[in-house]
Design a protein around this motif. Structure first.
Motif, PDB file in Angstrom:
ATOM      1  N   ILE A  90      84.601 124.648 -47.047  1.00  0.00           N
ATOM      2  CA  ILE A  90      83.741 123.694 -47.735  1.00  0.00           C
ATOM      3  C   ILE A  90      83.119 122.784 -46.681  1.00  0.00           C
ATOM      4  CG2 ILE A  90      83.618 121.918 -49.514  1.00  0.00           C
ATOM      5  CD1 ILE A  90      86.273 123.062 -50.615  1.00  0.00           C
ATOM      6  N   GLU A  91      81.800 122.783 -46.595  1.00  0.00           N
ATOM      7  CA  GLU A  91      81.076 121.957 -45.625  1.00  0.00           C
ATOM      8  C   GLU A  91      80.352 120.845 -46.375  1.00  0.00           C
ATOM      9  OE1 GLU A  91      79.252 124.461 -42.254  1.00  0.00           O
ATOM     10  OE2 GLU A  91      79.350 125.860 -43.934  1.00  0.00           O
ATOM     11  N   PHE A  92      80.895 119.639 -46.292  1.00  0.00           N
ATOM     12  CA  PHE A  92      80.322 118.529 -47.041  1.00  0.00           C
ATOM     13  C   PHE A  92      78.985 118.080 -46.477  1.00  0.00           C
ATOM     14  CE2 PHE A  92      84.965 118.193 -47.577  1.00  0.00           C
ATOM     15  CZ  PHE A  92      85.009 118.397 -48.952  1.00  0.00           C
ATOM     16  N   ASP A  93      78.797 118.205 -45.165  1.00  0.00           N
ATOM     17  CA  ASP A  93      77.531 117.773 -44.572  1.00  0.00           C
ATOM     18  C   ASP A  93      76.385 118.698 -44.964  1.00  0.00           C
ATOM     19  OD1 ASP A  93      78.766 119.799 -43.145  1.00  0.00           O
ATOM     20  OD2 ASP A  93      77.964 119.161 -41.202  1.00  0.00           O
ATOM     21  N   LYS A  94      76.687 119.948 -45.281  1.00  0.00           N
ATOM     22  CA  LYS A  94      75.660 120.917 -45.677  1.00  0.00           C
ATOM     23  C   LYS A  94      75.679 121.211 -47.180  1.00  0.00           C
ATOM     24  CE  LYS A  94      75.822 123.315 -41.208  1.00  0.00           C
ATOM     25  NZ  LYS A  94      76.105 124.608 -40.525  1.00  0.00           N
ATOM     26  N   ASN A  95      76.690 120.673 -47.882  1.00  0.00           N
ATOM     27  CA  ASN A  95      76.842 120.918 -49.325  1.00  0.00           C
ATOM     28  C   ASN A  95      76.941 122.406 -49.642  1.00  0.00           C
ATOM     29  OD1 ASN A  95      76.779 118.178 -49.965  1.00  0.00           O
ATOM     30  ND2 ASN A  95      74.553 118.157 -50.120  1.00  0.00           N
ATOM     31  N   ILE A  96      77.740 123.123 -48.844  1.00  0.00           N
ATOM     32  CA  ILE A  96      77.872 124.568 -49.011  1.00  0.00           C
ATOM     33  C   ILE A  96      79.351 124.965 -49.094  1.00  0.00           C
ATOM     34  CG2 ILE A  96      77.544 126.821 -47.883  1.00  0.00           C
ATOM     35  CD1 ILE A  96      74.992 125.756 -46.673  1.00  0.00           C
ATOM     36  N   ILE A  97      79.636 125.906 -49.977  1.00  0.00           N
ATOM     37  CA  ILE A  97      80.957 126.517 -50.071  1.00  0.00           C
ATOM     38  C   ILE A  97      80.816 127.976 -49.660  1.00  0.00           C
ATOM     39  CG2 ILE A  97      82.912 127.046 -51.569  1.00  0.00           C
ATOM     40  CD1 ILE A  97      81.551 125.010 -53.567  1.00  0.00           C
ATOM     41  N   THR A  98      81.652 128.436 -48.745  1.00  0.00           N
ATOM     42  CA  THR A  98      81.627 129.827 -48.313  1.00  0.00           C
ATOM     43  C   THR A  98      82.992 130.445 -48.586  1.00  0.00           C
ATOM     44  OG1 THR A  98      80.070 129.263 -46.544  1.00  0.00           O
ATOM     45  CG2 THR A  98      81.156 131.404 -46.401  1.00  0.00           C
ATOM     46  N   ILE A  99      82.991 131.582 -49.262  1.00  0.00           N
ATOM     47  CA  ILE A  99      84.241 132.249 -49.630  1.00  0.00           C
ATOM     48  C   ILE A  99      84.255 133.668 -49.077  1.00  0.00           C
ATOM     49  CG2 ILE A  99      85.728 132.996 -51.526  1.00  0.00           C
ATOM     50  CD1 ILE A  99      84.361 130.864 -53.261  1.00  0.00           C
ATOM     51  N   ALA A 100      85.256 133.977 -48.277  1.00  0.00           N
ATOM     52  CA  ALA A 100      85.443 135.329 -47.758  1.00  0.00           C
ATOM     53  C   ALA A 100      86.551 136.009 -48.553  1.00  0.00           C
ATOM     54  CB  ALA A 100      85.807 135.296 -46.276  1.00  0.00           C
ATOM     55  N   ASP A 101      86.249 137.172 -49.090  1.00  0.00           N
ATOM     56  CA  ASP A 101      87.228 137.974 -49.825  1.00  0.00           C
ATOM     57  C   ASP A 101      87.751 139.036 -48.871  1.00  0.00           C
ATOM     58  OD1 ASP A 101      88.438 140.027 -51.417  1.00  0.00           O
ATOM     59  OD2 ASP A 101      87.424 139.222 -53.179  1.00  0.00           O
ATOM     60  N   HIS A 102      89.012 138.878 -48.423  1.00  0.00           N
ATOM     61  CA  HIS A 102      89.566 139.793 -47.431  1.00  0.00           C
ATOM     62  C   HIS A 102      89.815 141.188 -47.988  1.00  0.00           C
ATOM     63  CE1 HIS A 102      89.724 136.483 -44.771  1.00  0.00           C
ATOM     64  NE2 HIS A 102      90.850 135.942 -45.196  1.00  0.00           N
ATOM     65  N   ASN A 103      90.033 141.304 -49.290  1.00  0.00           N
ATOM     66  CA  ASN A 103      90.264 142.622 -49.892  1.00  0.00           C
ATOM     67  C   ASN A 103      88.973 143.424 -49.995  1.00  0.00           C
ATOM     68  OD1 ASN A 103      93.023 142.178 -50.228  1.00  0.00           O
ATOM     69  ND2 ASN A 103      92.759 141.293 -52.265  1.00  0.00           N
ATOM     70  N   GLU A 104      87.906 142.771 -50.464  1.00  0.00           N
ATOM     71  CA  GLU A 104      86.635 143.461 -50.644  1.00  0.00           C
ATOM     72  C   GLU A 104      85.732 143.386 -49.420  1.00  0.00           C
ATOM     73  OE1 GLU A 104      84.631 142.452 -54.225  1.00  0.00           O
ATOM     74  OE2 GLU A 104      86.401 142.716 -55.491  1.00  0.00           O
ATOM     75  N   LYS A 105      86.162 142.608 -48.403  1.00  0.00           N
ATOM     76  CA  LYS A 105      85.384 142.459 -47.165  1.00  0.00           C
ATOM     77  C   LYS A 105      83.981 141.916 -47.460  1.00  0.00           C
ATOM     78  CE  LYS A 105      88.780 144.439 -44.896  1.00  0.00           C
ATOM     79  NZ  LYS A 105      89.717 143.646 -44.079  1.00  0.00           N
ATOM     80  N   THR A 106      83.939 140.861 -48.270  1.00  0.00           N
ATOM     81  CA  THR A 106      82.659 140.261 -48.627  1.00  0.00           C
ATOM     82  C   THR A 106      82.677 138.764 -48.330  1.00  0.00           C
ATOM     83  OG1 THR A 106      83.373 139.862 -50.903  1.00  0.00           O
ATOM     84  CG2 THR A 106      82.187 141.925 -50.459  1.00  0.00           C
ATOM     85  N   ILE A 107      81.472 138.209 -48.151  1.00  0.00           N
ATOM     86  CA  ILE A 107      81.302 136.776 -47.947  1.00  0.00           C
ATOM     87  C   ILE A 107      80.266 136.278 -48.945  1.00  0.00           C
ATOM     88  CG2 ILE A 107      80.448 134.973 -46.390  1.00  0.00           C
ATOM     89  CD1 ILE A 107      81.596 136.567 -44.074  1.00  0.00           C
ATOM     90  N   MET A 108      80.599 135.225 -49.657  1.00  0.00           N
ATOM     91  CA  MET A 108      79.705 134.645 -50.654  1.00  0.00           C
ATOM     92  C   MET A 108      79.481 133.172 -50.341  1.00  0.00           C
ATOM     93  SD  MET A 108      80.347 134.281 -54.761  1.00  0.00           S
ATOM     94  CE  MET A 108      80.394 136.055 -55.004  1.00  0.00           C
ATOM     95  N   ARG A 109      78.241 132.733 -50.420  1.00  0.00           N
ATOM     96  CA  ARG A 109      77.903 131.321 -50.208  1.00  0.00           C
ATOM     97  C   ARG A 109      77.262 130.755 -51.463  1.00  0.00           C
ATOM     98  NH1 ARG A 109      77.169 133.851 -45.345  1.00  0.00           N
ATOM     99  NH2 ARG A 109      78.175 132.834 -43.550  1.00  0.00           N
ATOM    100  N   MET A 110      77.595 129.507 -51.755  1.00  0.00           N
ATOM    101  CA  MET A 110      76.987 128.856 -52.912  1.00  0.00           C
ATOM    102  C   MET A 110      76.922 127.355 -52.667  1.00  0.00           C
ATOM    103  SD  MET A 110      80.090 129.163 -55.682  1.00  0.00           S
ATOM    104  CE  MET A 110      81.723 128.466 -55.390  1.00  0.00           C
ATOM    105  N   PRO A 111      75.957 126.673 -53.313  1.00  0.00           N
ATOM    106  CA  PRO A 111      75.840 125.223 -53.141  1.00  0.00           C
ATOM    107  C   PRO A 111      76.973 124.497 -53.841  1.00  0.00           C
ATOM    108  CG  PRO A 111      74.286 125.997 -54.783  1.00  0.00           C
ATOM    109  CD  PRO A 111      74.906 127.222 -54.179  1.00  0.00           C
ATOM    110  N   MET A 112      77.365 123.347 -53.295  1.00  0.00           N
ATOM    111  CA  MET A 112      78.403 122.552 -53.935  1.00  0.00           C
ATOM    112  C   MET A 112      77.891 121.855 -55.184  1.00  0.00           C
ATOM    113  SD  MET A 112      80.421 120.698 -50.811  1.00  0.00           S
ATOM    114  CE  MET A 112      81.316 119.689 -51.976  1.00  0.00           C
ATOM    115  N   ASN A 113      76.601 121.592 -55.216  1.00  0.00           N
ATOM    116  CA  ASN A 113      76.028 120.871 -56.340  1.00  0.00           C
ATOM    117  C   ASN A 113      76.028 121.760 -57.580  1.00  0.00           C
ATOM    118  OD1 ASN A 113      74.244 119.626 -58.236  1.00  0.00           O
ATOM    119  ND2 ASN A 113      73.388 118.434 -56.551  1.00  0.00           N
ATOM    120  N   PHE A 114      76.864 121.442 -58.547  1.00  0.00           N
ATOM    121  CA  PHE A 114      77.008 122.290 -59.724  1.00  0.00           C
ATOM    122  C   PHE A 114      75.725 122.385 -60.540  1.00  0.00           C
ATOM    123  CE2 PHE A 114      81.818 122.640 -60.634  1.00  0.00           C
ATOM    124  CZ  PHE A 114      82.019 123.057 -59.340  1.00  0.00           C
TER     125      PHE A 114
END
Length: 250
Positions: free
Chosen positions: A72-96
């Motif tokens: 979670i990067e508060f200065d950029k308002n970004i959440i990045t999630i890496a799924d180790h099982n599926e080998k994927t990376i997903m990014r989404m804004p923190m602002n709901f």
């Protein structure tokens, strides 16, 4: 529950847990977690024990276990999630609200209304914390017992929390962290004051907790135990994402 909604809900629970569990600054936390087996929507998930490693700084948080890594990067308002099982990376804004607007524009009218309803449901939260007179020593820490009940549109979450004041909590950085969170979640600003007021009744750092969750007609139980806590500069690698993973859209 779609995977998209599941990711949002997981992040939301991570955030709410942080309100009572963590102090803030350049801090390393290692916890042991246990989750009982459960069957949801016909799919059985076996019980598991795993280690969660967390680095907290004034502007970033990294949370990783064997299955995933969330930054979670508060200065950029970004959440990045890496799924180790599926080998994927997903990014989404923190602002709901930004998530809602962005995804609604890509959906049919029916799906858009359902998604907005889901987001509105997540914002409806009521938290109550009661301090008991019970005290005991867990590991090397003197702890006091608290009962926390969290009611959300997704279900009820009950926690028995043992917290210690033996670990120093940086209140200035805590306030800075909460202010950053509130700025990214405008839909929660009104009840956020009450949530913070309640969770601040838990003095110090969470050492051990047991959670009971009532959701989707199922009862799920888990526990969290503090193994290690230390202050120190977080390595840059703590916030790096794995290489070779496929980027996927939220």
């Amino acid at each position: 529950m779609t995977k998209r909604k599941l990711y949002l809900f997981i992040f939301f629970l991570i955030y709410l847990t942080m309100l009572s569990s963590f102090s803030y600054g350049d801090i390393y936390i290692r916890q042991k977690k246990h989750v009982d087996g459960v069957t949801i929507m016909g799919r059985t998930q076996p019980s598991r024990d795993f280690i969660v490693q967390t680095w907290l700084t004034p502007d970033k948080v990294s949370i990783e276990d064997a299955k995933s890594k969330t930054v979670i990067e508060f200065d950029k308002n970004i959440i990045t999630i890496a799924d180790h099982n599926e080998k994927t990376i997903m990014r989404m804004p923190m602002n709901f609200s930004e998530i809602t607007d962005q995804k609604s524009s890509d959906m049919s009218k029916e799906d858009s209304e359902e998604f907005k309803k889901f987001m509105d449901t997540m914002m409806k939260i009521n938290v109550s914390v009661t301090k008991t007179n019970e005290k005991k020593k867990i590991g090397r820490w003197n702890c006091a017992k608290y009962i926390q009940v969290m009611n959300t549109g997704m279900g009820e979450f009950k926690s028995v929390i043992w917290a210690t004041e033996d670990i120093d909590v940086d209140r200035e950085l805590y306030t800075k962290y909460i202010s950053a969170i509130k700025g990214t979640m405008p839909g929660m600003n009104e009840n956020m004051k009450e949530i913070i007021k309640e969770t601040s009744k838990i003095k110090g750092m969470e050492v051990y907790s047991e959670q009971t969750t009532e959701m989707m007609g199922q009862t799920m139980r888990s526990s969290t135990e503090l193994l290690e806590y230390k202050k120190g500069r977080a390595p840059a690698s703590a916030f790096d994402m794995p290489t070779g993973y496929k980027n996927v859209e939220f």
